[in-house]
Design an enzyme around this catalytic site. Structure first.
Site, PDB file in Angstrom:
ATOM      1  N   SER A  47     -28.626  41.948  61.274  1.00  0.00           N
ATOM      2  CA  SER A  47     -27.622  42.870  61.804  1.00  0.00           C
ATOM      3  C   SER A  47     -28.042  43.381  63.183  1.00  0.00           C
ATOM      4  O   SER A  47     -28.269  42.581  64.090  1.00  0.00           O
ATOM      5  CB  SER A  47     -27.398  44.010  60.803  1.00  0.00           C
ATOM      6  N   ASP A  57     -18.345  38.870  55.676  1.00  0.00           N
ATOM      7  CA  ASP A  57     -18.848  39.794  56.683  1.00  0.00           C
ATOM      8  C   ASP A  57     -17.907  39.825  57.880  1.00  0.00           C
ATOM      9  O   ASP A  57     -17.540  38.769  58.414  1.00  0.00           O
ATOM     10  CB  ASP A  57     -20.251  39.341  57.118  1.00  0.00           C
ATOM     11  N   HIS A  88     -22.155  41.288  54.097  1.00  0.00           N
ATOM     12  CA  HIS A  88     -23.164  41.618  55.104  1.00  0.00           C
ATOM     13  C   HIS A  88     -24.503  41.985  54.459  1.00  0.00           C
ATOM     14  O   HIS A  88     -24.569  42.803  53.542  1.00  0.00           O
ATOM     15  CB  HIS A  88     -22.646  42.779  55.954  1.00  0.00           C
TER      16      HIS A  88
END
Length: 318
Positions: free
Chosen positions: A164, A259, A291
């Site tokens: 991320s 995601d 995610h």
């Protein structure tokens, strides 16, 4: 209309709540676990303060010895995620993940505990991460301040990784290596980007159909109040004139079908291809997951398969 200081003016779950008087509350990622010996794998970890004045620290991991033919081990520098706002190197999901990666890959791991926003707005996290890389580079001749790196880490076989926001940091650290480090004391072989936090003003793929699209931009603006917007080169590599300076020869990108950031990961391959960067990139999409699912459940098949691929990527010395 509520005009009290306790009025909530912005809430982005599961990250942050912002109040009218400027206070904020981080809604998750506050739990920590100590370093030590992992009983299931024998991996050892410890925290090391590398810049006391900041203070900036890293968490180091070394695997239980299992390959006596290797005098030095690959080195993985990891940057945790959390939207630039939450989590730390001591967060339970990251400690668990990096114990597994160290054990399964046989690599030394340096997990960077960079400072987070809003108290330390972007680009603090990028600058802290670069300081950590320079600290690692101080061990290139085997006479740095940390014995674990001097004795075990192969600084000729280094990888950056992150998930991320941490993947975004890893990407930019690789550019700094390629454009700002002519001595290359850290020999960067590859970069691993897990569900990277890339974005942009113009929607790509399925983003325009996602009701959470505006939240991504809102989160970025809280993390970086001085940003130029959603096309800031710090989160939109298509707008970065230095993207071709990526200082490694191979990149592994993972995206997740559910995601919102998925299409940016695929688009990243096109960006690198058009930039003139001469390396190999592979993008793998995991189906039916969201995610950073691998942090939530490291035991599911997709998580195990991902780690196996990461280990292969790190140990390929071709």
């Amino acid at each position: 209309m509520d005009s009290s200081p306790d009025q909530i003016i912005k809430e982005i779950l599961p990250f942050i709540r912002v109040y009218k008087d400027g206070r904020y509350q981080k809604l998750s990622g506050n739990d920590t676990v100590p370093a030590g010996v992992d009983p299931s794998s024998g991996v050892q970890s410890k925290d090391v303060v590398i810049l006391p004045d900041i203070p900036l620290s890293v968490r180091l991991y070394i695997p239980k010895p299992h390959n006596p033919t290797l005098k030095k081990l690959p080195l993985l520098i990891y940057f945790h995620g959390g939207g630039f706002i939450i989590e730390s190197a001591a967060s339970p999901p990251y400690h668990r993940l990096l114990n597994l990666i160290a054990a399964e890959s046989g690599a030394v791991v340096v997990s960077v505990d960079y400072r987070t926003a809003p108290e330390h707005p972007v680009p603090t996290c990028f600058n802290d991460s670069w300081e950590a890389i320079k600290w690692v580079g101080d061990h290139v001749d085997g006479n740095g301040p940390e014995s674990w790196l001097n004795e075990l880490a192969d600084l000729g076989h280094v990888f950056f990784a992150g998930d991320s926001a941490g993947a975004t940091i890893a990407h930019h650290m690789a550019i700094r290596v390629g454009s700002s480090d002519p001595t290359r004391s850290v020999s960067l072989r590859g970069v691993i980007l897990l569900h990277p936090f890339f974005w942009g003003k113009e929607r790509v793929g399925s983003e325009s159909d996602n009701t959470r699209a505006t939240i991504v931009g809102d989160l970025w603006k809280i993390a970086h109040p001085g940003t130029s917007g959603e096309d800031d080169p710090l989160i939109n590599p298509a707008m970065d004139p230095k993207v071709s300076d990526l200082g490694c020869s191979k990149v592994l990108v993972y995206v997740a079908e559910k995601d919102i950031l998925k299409d940016r990961g695929h688009y990243y391959k096109d960006i690198l291809g058009k930039s003139g960067w001469r390396g190999d990139i592979e993008v793998i999409e995991d189906k039916g997951v969201g995610h950073v699912y691998f942090l939530l459940d490291p035991s599911v098949d997709a998580s195990c398969t991902m780690r196996t691929r990461i280990c292969t990527f790190i140990n390929d010395r071709a």
